[in-house]
Design an enzyme around this catalytic site. Structure first.
Site, PDB file in Angstrom:
ATOM      1  N   ARG A  66     -23.764  -5.824  80.798  1.00 40.06           N
ATOM      2  CA  ARG A  66     -23.225  -7.091  81.063  1.00 40.06           C
ATOM      3  C   ARG A  66     -23.886  -7.996  81.588  1.00 40.06           C
ATOM      4  O   ARG A  66     -23.205  -9.172  81.753  1.00 40.06           O
ATOM      5  CB  ARG A  66     -22.092  -6.427  81.381  1.00 40.06           C
ATOM      6  CG  ARG A  66     -20.765  -7.183  81.238  1.00 40.06           C
ATOM      7  CD  ARG A  66     -19.460  -6.015  81.669  1.00 40.06           C
ATOM      8  NE  ARG A  66     -18.768  -6.681  81.384  1.00 40.06           N
ATOM      9  CZ  ARG A  66     -17.194  -7.036  82.450  1.00 40.06           C
ATOM     10  NH1 ARG A  66     -17.125  -6.048  83.436  1.00 40.06           N
ATOM     11  NH2 ARG A  66     -16.360  -7.745  82.138  1.00 40.06           N
ATOM     12  N   HIS A  70     -22.833 -11.795  81.412  1.00 42.75           N
ATOM     13  CA  HIS A  70     -22.275 -12.607  82.587  1.00 42.75           C
ATOM     14  C   HIS A  70     -23.354 -13.803  82.644  1.00 42.75           C
ATOM     15  O   HIS A  70     -22.798 -14.855  83.606  1.00 42.75           O
ATOM     16  CB  HIS A  70     -21.488 -12.157  83.646  1.00 42.75           C
ATOM     17  CG  HIS A  70     -20.422 -11.535  82.636  1.00 42.75           C
ATOM     18  ND1 HIS A  70     -19.110 -11.010  82.955  1.00 42.75           N
ATOM     19  CD2 HIS A  70     -20.401 -10.578  81.556  1.00 42.75           C
ATOM     20  CE1 HIS A  70     -18.294 -10.607  83.021  1.00 42.75           C
ATOM     21  NE2 HIS A  70     -18.934 -10.316  80.925  1.00 42.75           N
ATOM     22  N   ASN A  98     -15.286 -11.498  86.018  1.00 42.03           N
ATOM     23  CA  ASN A  98     -16.726 -11.058  87.052  1.00 42.03           C
ATOM     24  C   ASN A  98     -16.334 -10.055  87.800  1.00 42.03           C
ATOM     25  O   ASN A  98     -16.907  -8.894  88.545  1.00 42.03           O
ATOM     26  CB  ASN A  98     -17.706 -12.066  87.354  1.00 42.03           C
ATOM     27  CG  ASN A  98     -18.579 -12.931  86.718  1.00 42.03           C
ATOM     28  OD1 ASN A  98     -18.649 -12.133  85.614  1.00 42.03           O
ATOM     29  ND2 ASN A  98     -18.353 -14.133  87.198  1.00 42.03           N
ATOM     30  N   HIS A 199     -21.120  -3.036  73.206  1.00 46.08           N
ATOM     31  CA  HIS A 199     -20.549  -1.959  74.384  1.00 46.08           C
ATOM     32  C   HIS A 199     -20.124  -0.940  73.159  1.00 46.08           C
ATOM     33  O   HIS A 199     -19.192   0.263  73.332  1.00 46.08           O
ATOM     34  CB  HIS A 199     -18.554  -2.376  73.358  1.00 46.08           C
ATOM     35  CG  HIS A 199     -18.044  -4.044  73.796  1.00 46.08           C
ATOM     36  ND1 HIS A 199     -17.351  -4.433  73.590  1.00 46.08           N
ATOM     37  CD2 HIS A 199     -19.045  -4.282  74.780  1.00 46.08           C
ATOM     38  CE1 HIS A 199     -17.713  -5.881  74.419  1.00 46.08           C
ATOM     39  NE2 HIS A 199     -18.303  -5.626  75.353  1.00 46.08           N
TER      40      HIS A 199
HETATM   41  C1  HEM Z   1     -17.693 -11.688  72.645  1.00 49.78           C
HETATM   42  C2  HEM Z   1     -17.023 -11.487  73.618  1.00 49.78           C
HETATM   43  C3  HEM Z   1     -17.055 -10.235  74.815  1.00 49.78           C
HETATM   44  C4  HEM Z   1     -16.312  -9.874  75.172  1.00 49.78           C
HETATM   45  C5  HEM Z   1     -14.810 -10.129  75.605  1.00 49.78           C
HETATM   46  C6  HEM Z   1     -16.284  -8.803  76.409  1.00 49.78           C
HETATM   47  C7  HEM Z   1     -15.569  -8.030  76.866  1.00 49.78           C
HETATM   48  C8  HEM Z   1     -15.351  -7.297  78.190  1.00 49.78           C
HETATM   49  C9  HEM Z   1     -13.945  -6.526  78.710  1.00 49.78           C
HETATM   50  C10 HEM Z   1     -13.505  -6.550  79.649  1.00 49.78           C
HETATM   51  C11 HEM Z   1     -14.975  -5.378  79.587  1.00 49.78           C
HETATM   52  C12 HEM Z   1     -14.607  -4.557  80.196  1.00 49.78           C
HETATM   53  C13 HEM Z   1     -14.322  -5.220  81.412  1.00 49.78           C
HETATM   54  C14 HEM Z   1     -13.878  -3.577  82.380  1.00 49.78           C
HETATM   55  O1  HEM Z   1     -12.782  -3.505  81.759  1.00 49.78           O
HETATM   56  O2  HEM Z   1     -14.049  -3.558  83.237  1.00 49.78           O
HETATM   57  C15 HEM Z   1     -16.479  -5.389  79.217  1.00 49.78           C
HETATM   58  C16 HEM Z   1     -17.527  -3.979  79.465  1.00 49.78           C
HETATM   59  C17 HEM Z   1     -19.178  -4.543  78.780  1.00 49.78           C
HETATM   60  N1  HEM Z   1     -19.270  -5.523  78.135  1.00 49.78           N
HETATM   61 FE1  HEM Z   1     -18.189  -6.886  77.491  1.00 49.78          FE
HETATM   62  N2  HEM Z   1     -17.586  -8.322  76.294  1.00 49.78           N
HETATM   63  C18 HEM Z   1     -18.394  -9.560  75.534  1.00 49.78           C
HETATM   64  C19 HEM Z   1     -19.981  -8.948  74.922  1.00 49.78           C
HETATM   65  C20 HEM Z   1     -20.607  -8.611  75.429  1.00 49.78           C
HETATM   66  C21 HEM Z   1     -22.021  -8.896  75.284  1.00 49.78           C
HETATM   67  C22 HEM Z   1     -22.389 -10.100  74.343  1.00 49.78           C
HETATM   68  C23 HEM Z   1     -22.623  -7.782  76.210  1.00 49.78           C
HETATM   69  C24 HEM Z   1     -23.894  -7.824  76.322  1.00 49.78           C
HETATM   70  C25 HEM Z   1     -25.206  -8.206  75.089  1.00 49.78           C
HETATM   71  C26 HEM Z   1     -21.217  -6.903  76.579  1.00 49.78           C
HETATM   72  C27 HEM Z   1     -21.793  -5.806  76.963  1.00 49.78           C
HETATM   73  C28 HEM Z   1     -21.098  -5.242  77.961  1.00 49.78           C
HETATM   74  C29 HEM Z   1     -21.117  -3.712  78.537  1.00 49.78           C
HETATM   75  C30 HEM Z   1     -22.344  -3.054  78.682  1.00 49.78           C
HETATM   76  C31 HEM Z   1     -19.622  -3.174  79.329  1.00 49.78           C
HETATM   77  C32 HEM Z   1     -19.719  -1.882  80.238  1.00 49.78           C
HETATM   78  C33 HEM Z   1     -19.939  -2.467  81.549  1.00 49.78           C
HETATM   79  C34 HEM Z   1     -19.581  -1.413  82.101  1.00 49.78           C
HETATM   80  O3  HEM Z   1     -19.355  -0.685  81.951  1.00 49.78           O
HETATM   81  O4  HEM Z   1     -19.926  -1.546  83.580  1.00 49.78           O
HETATM   82  N3  HEM Z   1     -20.268  -7.176  76.353  1.00 49.78           N
HETATM   83  N4  HEM Z   1     -16.474  -6.768  78.375  1.00 49.78           N
END
Ligand code: HEM
Length: 346
Positions: A66, A70, A98, A199
């Protein structure tokens, strides 16, 4: 006939590797062998360290993946997200999207920076370390293996809160918003669905999805799934987390798409990909075919990983990933100036 067999195997293997990579052009200034002479052990140092980290806690892989996303979406893959705030104002890190980045992810990048610097000196950028850490996170969590072009330089500054907010879509976004937002970065619907497949690992905080539970339950959410989420998040602002992929939360596989088909996607931005006619077929194809997902994910990651990169003399190679260098003279330019002086003697 038999003597030609090894050659044939090499040709088939290399055309497969080159074939999949050549679909995504390499940005000018980046290359797959960028550090081969001045830091040949770079990739093994990164991989070995991350293996140790993930042995203790595999969920850190999600935080690193992530972090790279970002970094790249805001001002390009330039390590800007790594910078701490300064007298000039709050950093990207302080902008709302972030705040849920894992503190450990920033620490791991700084640890990698120290290990690599000890071996090679100040030659590898923090932006490249972030890209490599994301790539290894995917692989070590069981996902596809791929190479990343290197040579990114680190930014001298970070983006404002408003720029950060404008470039990172909210989890409450529908598919139209996500497609529009990512098309500004030349990512097409297949890229969008493939990248969302990240995800398949990691977690989300209640505040990222409780608007789907209260006051009224989102009709596109499976009712049993909703019932369980309400136990984890009894109120809208509970400070708990849950896994993004209810089936295999720590494995980089295609189960995220199986979740969506079963209406068990966590965020609106996930589940709506299976409602919207422009993306539904892509979701179904990835749910049915993991190799296809892997292939499209790698392509999309290579595109994302090269967004707005700084190269050549732009930016700098930071000595500390959390702060820009005190003076702008870094080793790369020192080496280059030295080479120019040598050249001018001829
Ligand atoms: C398309 C739009 C996207 C949205 C709206 C989005 C939104 C989010 C949100 C809200 C979270 C959780 C944050 C939290 O509540 O702690 C999350 C987690 C995550 N996102 Fe996305 N995301 C998007 C795209 C991506 C992309 C492109 C990647 C990587 C290529 C990605 C990788 C991740 C990962 C791996 C997590 C888990 C992080 C953790 O466990 O610390 N996301 N995302």
């Amino acid at each position: 006939m038999d003597s030609h067999l090894p050659l044939l195997v090499i040709v088939i293997i290399s055309s497969f590797v080159v074939g999949s990579i050549s679909i995504v052009p390499v940005a000018p200034g980046l290359s797959y062998s960028f550090y081969s002479s001045n830091c040949p052990k770079l990739e093994s140092i990164v991989t070995n360290h991350l293996k140790q980290v993930f042995k203790k806690d595999i969920t850190q892989s999600a935080g690193l993946l992530r972090l790279h996303f970002h970094d790249c979406f805001v001002q390009g893959c330039d390590g800007s997200v790594l910078l701490d705030g300064s007298a000039s104002g709050p950093s990207e890190q302080n902008a709302p999207p972030n705040l849920s980045l894992r503190k450990e992810a920033f620490n791991i990048i700084n640890d990698l920076r120290a290990l690599v610097q000890k071996e090679c000196g100040q030659v590898v950028s923090c932006a490249d370390l972030t890209a490599l850490a994301a790539r290894d996170s995917v692989i070590l969590a069981g996902g596809p293996k791929y190479n990343v072009p290197l040579g990114r330089r680190d930014s001298l500054n970070f983006a404002s809160r408003n720029v950060t907010l404008a470039n990172l879509p909210a989890p409450s976004s529908n598919t139209t918003t996500i497609l529009n937002s990512l098309s500004t970065k030349r990512l097409d619907p297949t890229d969008v669905v493939a990248l969302s497949g990240a995800h398949t690992i990691g977690r989300g905080h209640c505040t990222s999805f409780t608007s789907r539970l209260y006051p009224k339950q989102d009709g596109t959410m499976d009712s049993n799934f909703a019932k369980n989420l309400k136990v984890t998040c009894p109120t809208t602002n509970t400070d708990n987390t849950t896994n993004l992929d209810v089936r295999t939360p720590n494995v980089f596989d295609n189960k995220y798409y199986v979740d969506l088909v079963n209406r068990q996607g966590l965020f609106t931005s996930d589940q709506d990909l299976f409602t919207d006619s422009r993306t539904k077929g892509i979701v179904t194809s990835f749910a049915n075919n993991q190799s296809l997902f892997y292939e499209k994910f790698v392509i999309a990651m290579l595109k994302m990983g090269q967004l707005g990169v700084l190269t050549g003399k732009q930016g700098e190679i930071r000595a500390n990933c959390s702060a820009r260098n005190a003076n702008k003279v870094d080793l790369w330019s020192v080496v280059e100036e030295g080479a120019l002086q040598l050249l001018s003697q001829f």
